[in-house]
Design an enzyme around this catalytic site. Structure first.
Site, mmCIF file in Angstrom:
data_model
loop_
_atom_site.group_PDB
_atom_site.id
_atom_site.type_symbol
_atom_site.label_atom_id
_atom_site.label_comp_id
_atom_site.label_asym_id
_atom_site.label_seq_id
_atom_site.Cartn_x
_atom_site.Cartn_y
_atom_site.Cartn_z
ATOM 1 N N CYS A 102 -3.672 26.279 -8.868
ATOM 2 C CA CYS A 102 -3.324 26.796 -7.538
ATOM 3 C C CYS A 102 -1.985 26.218 -7.081
ATOM 4 O O CYS A 102 -1.812 24.991 -7.015
ATOM 5 C CB CYS A 102 -4.435 26.435 -6.556
ATOM 6 S SG CYS A 102 -4.028 26.734 -4.825
ATOM 7 N N CYS A 105 -2.267 24.019 -4.018
ATOM 8 C CA CYS A 105 -2.869 22.723 -4.357
ATOM 9 C C CYS A 105 -1.834 21.798 -4.972
ATOM 10 O O CYS A 105 -1.814 20.586 -4.690
ATOM 11 C CB CYS A 105 -4.038 22.912 -5.321
ATOM 12 S SG CYS A 105 -5.369 23.960 -4.686
ATOM 13 N N HIS A 144 7.316 0.379 -8.341
ATOM 14 C CA HIS A 144 6.760 -0.972 -8.202
ATOM 15 C C HIS A 144 5.979 -1.094 -6.897
ATOM 16 O O HIS A 144 4.913 -1.717 -6.858
ATOM 17 C CB HIS A 144 7.887 -2.004 -8.240
ATOM 18 C CG HIS A 144 7.421 -3.405 -8.454
ATOM 19 N ND1 HIS A 144 8.281 -4.470 -8.625
ATOM 20 C CD2 HIS A 144 6.169 -3.945 -8.519
ATOM 21 C CE1 HIS A 144 7.587 -5.577 -8.804
ATOM 22 N NE2 HIS A 144 6.312 -5.290 -8.731
ATOM 23 N N ASN A 145 6.477 -0.482 -5.844
ATOM 24 C CA ASN A 145 5.744 -0.501 -4.580
ATOM 25 C C ASN A 145 4.443 0.288 -4.678
ATOM 26 O O ASN A 145 3.444 -0.058 -4.041
ATOM 27 C CB ASN A 145 6.614 0.046 -3.451
ATOM 28 C CG ASN A 145 7.391 -1.050 -2.746
ATOM 29 O OD1 ASN A 145 7.054 -2.232 -2.838
ATOM 30 N ND2 ASN A 145 8.435 -0.679 -2.042
ATOM 31 N N LYS A 160 -0.021 -8.631 -2.298
ATOM 32 C CA LYS A 160 0.798 -7.471 -2.632
ATOM 33 C C LYS A 160 1.211 -6.754 -1.351
ATOM 34 O O LYS A 160 0.360 -6.331 -0.570
ATOM 35 C CB LYS A 160 0.008 -6.509 -3.525
ATOM 36 C CG LYS A 160 -0.522 -7.115 -4.811
ATOM 37 C CD LYS A 160 0.570 -7.360 -5.812
ATOM 38 C CE LYS A 160 -0.004 -7.813 -7.135
ATOM 39 N NZ LYS A 160 1.043 -8.139 -8.131
ATOM 40 N N SER A 190 10.565 2.054 -6.156
ATOM 41 C CA SER A 190 9.487 2.821 -5.511
ATOM 42 C C SER A 190 8.215 2.782 -6.350
ATOM 43 O O SER A 190 7.109 2.667 -5.807
ATOM 44 C CB SER A 190 9.932 4.269 -5.287
ATOM 45 O OG SER A 190 10.130 4.933 -6.519
ATOM 46 N N VAL A 237 2.611 0.443 -7.356
ATOM 47 C CA VAL A 237 1.702 -0.473 -8.050
ATOM 48 C C VAL A 237 1.199 -1.546 -7.093
ATOM 49 O O VAL A 237 0.013 -1.914 -7.114
ATOM 50 C CB VAL A 237 2.407 -1.096 -9.268
ATOM 51 C CG1 VAL A 237 1.529 -2.156 -9.920
ATOM 52 C CG2 VAL A 237 2.757 -0.015 -10.282
ATOM 53 N N ASN A 238 2.089 -2.067 -6.250
ATOM 54 C CA ASN A 238 1.656 -3.056 -5.266
ATOM 55 C C ASN A 238 0.587 -2.492 -4.341
ATOM 56 O O ASN A 238 -0.394 -3.175 -4.011
ATOM 57 C CB ASN A 238 2.852 -3.531 -4.439
ATOM 58 C CG ASN A 238 3.741 -4.493 -5.193
ATOM 59 O OD1 ASN A 238 3.339 -5.053 -6.214
ATOM 60 N ND2 ASN A 238 4.949 -4.690 -4.711
#
Length: 718
Positions: free
Chosen positions: A72, A75, A476-477, A495, A474, A479-480
């Site tokens: 979709c 979506c 890495h953030n 974190k 970005s 993941v934090n």
């Protein structure tokens, strides 16, 4: 009738086949039906027939479920919004969680039919402790913005009065009597009051952000609560007032917005995530080892972390592949090549990277043995080697199993991207080299899978070096955000979205009440934070890292007769008034070799003092601990020194004879002057010949044009 029904039925079947083929084509373009639009790293619960009942029913928290189809288009467009919302409300999981289910997957078809789903995307809200007979509350006409969806979730949480806490968070407004009662029984806990307008959502959002934290209570006070507003002299809405022990004080924040309130309250002393008590500084010492805690500057990057990450990856992680072949070999080649180009290390470390990179590029086979790679790493001398110890400084954790290598590897990757940007590389291969290394060698395989998922989403769209730095930041953030509150999180180093407001205030801004990043300021901060000039060289682990004060003392106590013998020694330029520690730290940074003691000669050929250069060359080859005392130089350096005075005398004699031949000092020699005149004459002759040839060509063209006109005139005559 039967004859007519046949062709009609055949046409309907053909139409159905075309629809199925079209759906299959769309699914293929979208990456396949079974691939879905979400992964485990997106902070959403991915439902299947096996876990749908466990997630939706008899749960102590509410659930907002998205029904979607991977083919979709709407979506697909909505999925980034849902992922961003999931990251934004991650701290709300004790009250509400987000979930998804792919109705295009055949295995999920019956689940979607069971809940009456007829279109995509669809949202349903399931309150806490819903029964299995419940089909959820349909959320029609929902917003496509994160803030609108967040407010919708808050409205649904407030609309269900039963059951009560902890299933329903305390989002209601408070009053003066309730606050007075709480102050009398606070028992040392913090009380934060969010003063806001009646239609504001800031207070409820901050309450939900602090749900998973202990030793603090957050309540919202509306502008209409005149008694509390006048008692605390509140003039700004929104604003936060914090009660500590005796009185209320206004919470100082960078900007009056939700994210700054939540960050400041979560960082208060004693405020801890439930189940993860924050250790004292004394508990941060590694009792299991002999190494004591190393005080470090949180605003700087340490070379020790970068070199330790290098040692761990090349000598402890790659070793898991006894035979390195195929994709793993290509990944190792790319990784070493990037390190050779951009690693801002000390000369011995850079030398060994260059040696290993050259060795790898010469291997023509399809595989290599790790033992051979290890031998190349260890085939080093006094001028090239890797540190043999792992010593975390900025990446040390409060316990041995916290932080360490993952933190240092992230730091290494960030530093490489910034170095590539600073060096102006036209080819940004750093991200792809990281991706291939993590995919082939990183020991935490689920972590490698998460990184690969992030790379598949958008890494291929990175085209510039600036975007390379920002993309890695970005991700890495992300993941934090995913690991915040996880068992792997160090409670002493939670974190957070980095850089935090107290480290880079200019990186944060607010637009329409929502937090936004100032990407220009973020890029400037990253370039400064990870630059080679700002790396700290404290706590390095080998002979090159001996205390700088010891090296200075060694130079100061060297025999004075060596300095008076006319020999050239390396001098360090010091800035008057510079702090002692800054001057010492500058000595640890790589310096360009300097040729010391050369006389200034004007209008002469650019001749390098070879004997001085040889001395400097061998000084760079020898260990740093031998640079400070001349009597410890190697034999070949001593031979060079014995002839040094003779060479200097010959040079002085030749210079004197040359100056006697010319009455005026610093004048060109006759041969050099004639060469200069001849070179200028050659250029003049070339220019003149070019002009003459051009004139000849023009004259010939004019001549043939006139002759052609004359011929035409003769033909036209009778």
């Amino acid at each position: 009738m039967a004859a007519r029904a046949g062709p009609s039925r055949s046409r309907s079947r053909m139409a159905a086949v075309r629809v199925r083929l079209l759906c299959a084509l769309v699914c293929a373009l979208c990456g396949g039906v079974r691939a879905g639009l979400y992964t485990d790293s997106d902070q959403v619960a991915i439902l299947t027939p096996d876990n749908v009942d466990a997630v939706l029913f008899d749960s102590p928290s509410a659930t907002v479920l998205e029904f979607y189809a991977s083919w979709c288009g709407h979506c697909i467009s909505f999925s980034p919004v849902w992922k961003k919302l999931a990251r934004d409300v991650k701290e709300w999981k004790t009250a509400v969680q987000l979930a998804v289910i792919d109705c295009a997957d055949d295995t999920n078809r019956q689940v979607c039919v069971r809940f009456g789903i007829t279109g995509y995307p669809s949202l349903k809200f399931f309150p806490a402790f819903s029964t299995k007979e419940s089909t959820g509350e349909d959320l029609g006409g929902f917003s496509s913005r994160v803030s609108g969806l967040r407010h919708l979730i808050i409205d649904k949480l407030e609309s269900h009065k039963s059951p009560g806490p902890p299933a329903r968070p305390p989002l209601e407004k408070t009053s003066a009597p309730e606050i007075d009662s709480y102050v009398e029984n606070s028992k040392g806990q913090y009380l934060a009051l969010v003063f806001e307008e009646d239609d504001s959502y800031v207070g409820r959002e901050v309450i939900l952000d602090l749900l998973q934290y202990e030793n603090i209570t957050v309540r919202r006070v509306l502008h209409s609560e005149k008694e509390l507003v006048s008692r605390l002299s509140v003039t700004d809405f929104p604003s936060v007032y914090l009660y500590t022990h005796t009185n209320f004080t206004r919470l100082p924040v960078l900007r009056e917005a939700r994210i700054f309130y939540s960050y400041a309250l979560q960082r208060l002393p004693g405020v801890v995530r439930a189940g993860k008590p924050r250790p004292d500084v004394s508990d941060s010492i590694r009792h299991e080892t002999e190494e004591a805690w190393r005080p470090f500057n949180k605003t700087r990057v340490y070379m020790s972390d970068l070199e330790s990450a290098l040692h761990y990856s090349l000598q402890l992680e790659v070793v898991s592949h006894s035979i390195i072949e195929g994709e793993a070999l290509a990944a190792l080649r790319a990784y070493i090549s990037v390190l050779d180009k951009y690693f801002p290390g000390r000369p011995p470390v850079k030398n060994v990277l260059k040696v290993v990179n050259n060795w790898l590029q010469k291997q023509n086979g399809t595989s290599i043995k790790y033992s051979d790679f290890k031998a190349a790493l260890n085939t080093t001398g006094t001028d090239s080697y890797l540190p043999e110890a792992v010593r975390w400084v900025g990446c040390q954790g409060s316990k041995p199993h916290y932080r360490g290598y993952p933190c240092a590897l992230w730091t290494l990757f960030h530093t490489l991207t910034v170095q590539a940007l600073e060096m102006g590389s036209k080819d940004p291969p750093v991200l792809q080299a990281m991706r291939r290394y993590v995919h082939s060698f990183f020991s935490c395989r689920p972590c490698a899978a998460h990184f690969e998922n992030m790379a598949q989403e958008s890494m291929d769209s990175v085209r510039t070096l600036n975007f390379t730095v920002l993309w890695l930041w970005s991700r890495h953030n992300h993941v934090n955000a995913r690991l915040a509150g996880d068992l792997s999180e160090d409670p002493h180093f939670p974190k957070v979205q980095w850089p935090p407001p107290d480290l880079c205030p200019a990186c944060h801004s607010v637009f329409n009440g929502e937090h936004t990043w100032n990407y220009d300021e973020v890029l400037t901060f990253l370039r400064n934070y990870y630059s080679a000039q700002h790396l700290l060289h404290d706590f390095l682990s080998d002979d090159l890292a001996k205390p700088l004060t010891d090296r200075r003392k060694a130079r100061e106590t060297a025999p004075e007769q060596e300095l008076q013998a006319g020999e050239e020694v390396e001098m360090v330029e010091e800035v008057d008034g510079a702090p002692e520690d800054e001057r010492l730290a500058s000595e640890a940074l790589p310096r360009k070799p300097s040729i010391v003691g050369l006389r200034l000669r004007q209008f002469r050929e650019d001749i390098v003092d070879l004997d001085s250069f040889i001395v400097q060359h061998y000084k760079a080859k020898a260990p740093l601990t031998r640079w400070d005392t001349e009597d410890k130089l190697e034999p070949h350096l001593q031979n060079v020194r014995r002839t040094k005075r003779d060479l200097a005398a010959q040079e002085a004699e030749g210079l004197a004879l040359e100056m006697e031949a010319e009455p005026e000092p610093y004048v060109q020699s006759r041969s050099v002057r004639w060469m200069f005149v001849l070179s200028r004459l050659d250029v003049s002759l070339c220019v003149m010949l070019y002009l003459l040839s051009t004139l000849c060509i023009v004259a010939m063209c004019l001549y043939f044009r006139l002759k052609r006109r004359q011929c035409r005139t003769k033909v036209a005559l009778p």
